[in-house]
Design a protein around this motif. Structure first.
Motif, PDB file in Angstrom:
ATOM      1  N   GLY A 123       0.801  -1.214   0.000  1.00 36.77           N
ATOM      2  CA  GLY A 123       0.000   0.000   0.000  1.00 36.77           C
ATOM      3  C   GLY A 123       0.831   1.260   0.000  1.00 36.77           C
ATOM      4  O   GLY A 123       0.585   2.184  -0.783  1.00 36.77           O
ATOM      5  N   VAL A 124       1.828   1.315   0.857  1.00 33.81           N
ATOM      6  CA  VAL A 124       2.677   2.508   0.947  1.00 33.81           C
ATOM      7  C   VAL A 124       3.475   2.712  -0.335  1.00 33.81           C
ATOM      8  O   VAL A 124       3.507   3.814  -0.899  1.00 33.81           O
ATOM      9  CB  VAL A 124       3.622   2.405   2.168  1.00 33.81           C
ATOM     10  N   THR A 125       4.116   1.651  -0.796  1.00 28.60           N
ATOM     11  CA  THR A 125       4.975   1.771  -1.976  1.00 28.60           C
ATOM     12  C   THR A 125       4.181   2.182  -3.210  1.00 28.60           C
ATOM     13  O   THR A 125       4.570   3.104  -3.931  1.00 28.60           O
ATOM     14  CB  THR A 125       5.697   0.432  -2.241  1.00 28.60           C
ATOM     15  N   LEU A 126       3.057   1.512  -3.450  1.00 34.77           N
ATOM     16  CA  LEU A 126       2.277   1.842  -4.642  1.00 34.77           C
ATOM     17  C   LEU A 126       1.621   3.212  -4.536  1.00 34.77           C
ATOM     18  O   LEU A 126       1.500   3.923  -5.542  1.00 34.77           O
ATOM     19  CB  LEU A 126       1.235   0.756  -4.912  1.00 34.77           C
ATOM     20  N   THR A 127       1.210   3.601  -3.345  1.00 41.27           N
ATOM     21  CA  THR A 127       0.634   4.939  -3.189  1.00 41.27           C
ATOM     22  C   THR A 127       1.674   6.010  -3.516  1.00 41.27           C
ATOM     23  O   THR A 127       1.379   6.978  -4.230  1.00 41.27           O
ATOM     24  CB  THR A 127       0.097   5.141  -1.760  1.00 41.27           C
ATOM     25  N   ILE A 128       2.884   5.836  -3.028  1.00 46.18           N
ATOM     26  CA  ILE A 128       3.951   6.800  -3.307  1.00 46.18           C
ATOM     27  C   ILE A 128       4.292   6.832  -4.793  1.00 46.18           C
ATOM     28  O   ILE A 128       4.336   7.904  -5.419  1.00 46.18           O
ATOM     29  CB  ILE A 128       5.196   6.488  -2.462  1.00 46.18           C
ATOM     30  N   ILE A 129       4.496   5.664  -5.385  1.00 49.94           N
ATOM     31  CA  ILE A 129       4.882   5.605  -6.804  1.00 49.94           C
ATOM     32  C   ILE A 129       3.762   6.134  -7.691  1.00 49.94           C
ATOM     33  O   ILE A 129       4.008   6.890  -8.636  1.00 49.94           O
ATOM     34  CB  ILE A 129       5.257   4.161  -7.198  1.00 49.94           C
ATOM     35  N   PHE A 130       2.501   5.754  -7.407  1.00 56.46           N
ATOM     36  CA  PHE A 130       1.395   6.227  -8.226  1.00 56.46           C
ATOM     37  C   PHE A 130       1.199   7.725  -8.088  1.00 56.46           C
ATOM     38  O   PHE A 130       0.893   8.412  -9.061  1.00 56.46           O
ATOM     39  CB  PHE A 130       0.112   5.489  -7.891  1.00 56.46           C
ATOM     40  N   THR A 131       1.382   8.258  -6.892  1.00 57.16           N
ATOM     41  CA  THR A 131       1.239   9.701  -6.685  1.00 57.16           C
ATOM     42  C   THR A 131       2.322  10.464  -7.435  1.00 57.16           C
ATOM     43  O   THR A 131       2.041  11.481  -8.082  1.00 57.16           O
ATOM     44  CB  THR A 131       1.285  10.046  -5.184  1.00 57.16           C
TER      45      THR A 131
END
Length: 136
Positions: A123-131
């Motif tokens: 969740g954290v990694t994909l949220t950061i990368i997608f943002t």
């Protein structure tokens, strides 16, 4: 970087990397690995897919905002850590089922804690990368 070779390779890499991340997750409570490393590998699989096919197609593939995984994983990890308190043990004491589960092996609170960490890391990694990708 949306070449035909990269798009084709990402289609094969996504399921292989996710399967490998689950393998790393499941072996983590016996050997090196676990929720953190498995979550990073799963995140890398989705990042490669988004680089090859575009962010919108990867979001459509995931079907939910990855930020939703953070509170779910955190709740699972806290419940796994606090479950020994219900039988008079201390916080984070390992509890194990008596019989092994086929393919997985011995299942206990460590596996559920690792699963919570796995979900939080994804969740954290994909949220950061997608943002970051959306702002570019």
């Amino acid at each position: 970087m949306k070449t035909l070779i990269f798009k084709t390779a990402s289609g094969y890499l996504l399921p292989l990397l996710v399967l490998f991340s689950v393998f790393i997750l499941l072996r983590g409570h016996y050997l090196p690995g676990g929720g953190f490393v498995g979550g990073l590998i799963a995140s890398i699989a989705f990042v490669i897919h988004s680089f090859a096919n575009g962010l919108e197609e990867t979001k459509h593939l995931i079907k939910m905002h990855p930020g939703f995984l953070m509170p779910v994983g955190l709740l699972l990890a806290i419940l796994a850590g606090a479950s020994p308190l219900f039988i008079g043990e201390t916080f984070m004491t390992g509890l194990w089922f008596e019989n092994p589960v086929p393919v997985i092996g011995m299942v206990g609170s460590a596996l559920f804690f690792d699963l919570g960490v796995y979900l939080v890391v994804i969740g954290v990694t994909l949220t950061i990368i997608f943002t970051i990708s959306e702002t570019l």
